[in-house]
Design an enzyme around this catalytic site. Structure first.
Site, PDB file in Angstrom:
ATOM      1  N   ASP A   1      13.241   2.154  -0.036  1.00  0.00           N
ATOM      2  CA  ASP A   1      12.469   1.670   1.215  1.00  0.00           C
ATOM      3  C   ASP A   1      13.168   0.921   2.203  1.00  0.00           C
ATOM      4  O   ASP A   1      13.222   1.148   3.359  1.00  0.00           O
ATOM      5  CB  ASP A   1      11.572   0.670   0.606  1.00  0.00           C
ATOM      6  CG  ASP A   1      10.404   1.050  -0.192  1.00  0.00           C
ATOM      7  OD1 ASP A   1      10.253   2.187  -0.579  1.00  0.00           O
ATOM      8  OD2 ASP A   1       9.317   0.536  -0.112  1.00  0.00           O
TER       9      ASP A   1
ATOM     10  N   SER B   1       6.037  -1.989   3.327  1.00  0.00           N
ATOM     11  CA  SER B   1       5.885  -3.462   4.046  1.00  0.00           C
ATOM     12  C   SER B   1       6.920  -4.510   3.789  1.00  0.00           C
ATOM     13  O   SER B   1       7.427  -4.877   4.792  1.00  0.00           O
ATOM     14  CB  SER B   1       4.471  -3.824   4.056  1.00  0.00           C
ATOM     15  OG  SER B   1       3.960  -4.133   2.542  1.00  0.00           O
TER      16      SER B   1
ATOM     17  N   ALA C   1       0.839  -1.171  -0.038  1.00  0.00           N
ATOM     18  CA  ALA C   1       0.189   0.115   0.015  1.00  0.00           C
ATOM     19  C   ALA C   1       0.810   1.225   0.041  1.00  0.00           C
ATOM     20  O   ALA C   1       0.364   2.235   0.457  1.00  0.00           O
ATOM     21  CB  ALA C   1      -0.877   0.060   1.384  1.00  0.00           C
ATOM     22  N   GLY C   2       2.030   0.968  -0.116  1.00  0.00           N
ATOM     23  CA  GLY C   2       3.161   2.515  -0.257  1.00  0.00           C
ATOM     24  C   GLY C   2       3.761   2.782   0.962  1.00  0.00           C
ATOM     25  O   GLY C   2       4.241   3.620   1.082  1.00  0.00           O
TER      26      GLY C   2
HETATM   27  O1  PMV Z   1       4.942   1.219  -3.252  1.00  0.00           O
HETATM   28  P1  PMV Z   1       6.209   1.158  -2.701  1.00  0.00           P
HETATM   29  O2  PMV Z   1       6.413   1.688  -1.393  1.00  0.00           O
HETATM   30  O3  PMV Z   1       6.913  -0.237  -3.138  1.00  0.00           O
HETATM   31  O4  PMV Z   1       7.139   2.213  -3.456  1.00  0.00           O
HETATM   32  C1  PMV Z   1       7.464   2.104  -4.953  1.00  0.00           C
HETATM   33  C2  PMV Z   1       8.233   3.329  -5.273  1.00  0.00           C
HETATM   34  C3  PMV Z   1       8.371   3.329  -6.871  1.00  0.00           C
HETATM   35  O5  PMV Z   1       9.489   4.643  -7.058  1.00  0.00           O
HETATM   36  C4  PMV Z   1       7.306   3.484  -7.720  1.00  0.00           C
HETATM   37  C5  PMV Z   1       9.415   2.216  -7.217  1.00  0.00           C
HETATM   38  C6  PMV Z   1      10.761   2.042  -6.611  1.00  0.00           C
HETATM   39  O6  PMV Z   1      11.278   1.067  -6.619  1.00  0.00           O
HETATM   40  O7  PMV Z   1      11.400   3.059  -6.238  1.00  0.00           O
END
Ligand code: PMV
Length: 328
Positions: free
Chosen positions: A163, A118, A114-115
């Site tokens: 992340d 996780s 969900a961004g």
């Molecule tokens: O949805 P998330 O938290 O996995 O973030 C993805 C972020 C992107 O920039 C779209 C892809 C990435 O690996 O940075």
């Protein structure tokens, strides 16, 4: 048995553009994945990921057992297994062992896909806990590098370091390609709205890549997001950062992400609900397509308004997590 935890994150600025070498500023938030690891005598790996914010399920060496009779999406099970398998392998490698088995129990307060990072939090906590169970205390930077390797393998090379670095280190960080740094940032009054869904990161990233190749103005939009990140980072690291200015930049960033096709009706509605409730600014966080928004508001108004909004399944306040991975 050793238990480690690691935080999820929001993107204050820069998702998607970070894929093309622009900087991004993610911030760790106090929602954690907690992983308990205990060595087994028989060399096998057993993963119990019953509490991943979805109904109960058990993953046993790749084979899914649905304990409670609840249907669990296979992709989610496979992904959880792959991430944990990869993390355990990295810990074995760091500790120079190959045939040691473990019971791994994963719990998480972070909505999946969900961004909020996780998978990164689960991977970071698993690597740290497994290494500690083997008697090795890994430096958080090494945990971050190894966790990135796992995400990159599972996601076919489509991962940025944002992340995993943010989850391992905590606080606000800046990531630009392989250059990852911590930032000296104050507490920020984050409010998160979650629409109960999730987007497909691979498809959303591919969509932006396609637009960027097809149109110069889409490529310029990606570069403009990088400009917002540079400006945002400068504001964030001032002595007394202006929340008005940070919020304005978040609004701008969301508008550009929307133009790149990665927002959704529910994300836009939650963003507007937050703005109308008086938030300094609001934007989607992560890949988009569904999932979470992040707003800045030091009053209770945004959280209340979001919790009454039809598009929002759950709204909560999330402090900036000062600690990254914790191995007690
Ligand atoms: O949805 P998330 O938290 O996995 O973030 C993805 C972020 C992107 O920039 C779209 C892809 C990435 O690996 O940075």
């Amino acid at each position: 048995m050793v238990t480690a935890s690691a935080p999820g994150k929001v993107y204050l600025f820069g998702e998607h553009a970070v894929v093309y070498g622009e900087p991004a500023v993610p911030c760790a938030v106090e929602r954690r994945a907690t992983v308990a690891v205990e060595e087994r005598a028989d060399g096998r790996l057993r993963v119990d990921a019953r509490d991943l914010e979805i109904e109960g399920f058990t993953v046993e060496y790749g084979a899914a057992t649905d304990e409670l009779g609840v249907e669990v999406p296979t992709e989610l099970l496979e992904a959880a297994t792959e991430y944990v398998d990869g993390a355990v392998e990295q810990a074995r490698d760091a500790c120079d062992v190959s045939d040691v088995g473990f019971d791994v129990t994963v719990e998480s307060e972070i909505p999946l896909g969900a961004g909020l990072g996780s998978s990164a939090a689960v991977v970071v906590a698993t690597i740290a806990a497994t290494a500690a169970e083997l008697g090795v205390e890994l430096d958080p930077r090494e945990v971050a590098t190894r966790a990135y390797q796992v995400e990159s393998d599972v996601q076919d090379g489509q991962a940025s370091r944002a992340d995993t670095f943010c989850s391992a280190m905590g606080g606000a960080v800046r990531v630009e390609g392989e250059d990852c740094r911590t930032l000296d940032a104050p507490d920020l009054p984050f409010v998160i709205g979650f629409d109960g869904g999730s987007g497909n990161t691979g498809e959303l990233v591919a969509g932006v890549r396609d637009l960027r190749e097809r149109y110069d103005f889409a490529a310029d939009t990606v570069t403009a997001i990088g400009d917002i990140v540079r400006r945002g980072e400068a504001v964030l690291t001032e002595d007394d950062p202006s929340l008005d200015e940070l919020g304005r930049l978040m609004d701008f960033d969301h508008g550009l992400l929307e133009a790149l096709g990665v927002s959704s009706r529910s994300l836009d509605e939650m963003v507007w609900t937050a703005r109308e409730a008086g938030a300094y600014g609001a934007k989607l966080t992560g890949a988009g397509g569904g999932g979470c928004i992040v707003a800045l508001d030091d009053s209770p108004a945004t959280e209340t308004a979001l919790s009454y909004s039809q598009s929002c399944e759950v709204a909560f306040r999330a402090e900036l997590a000062r600690d990254g991975v914790i191995v007690p």
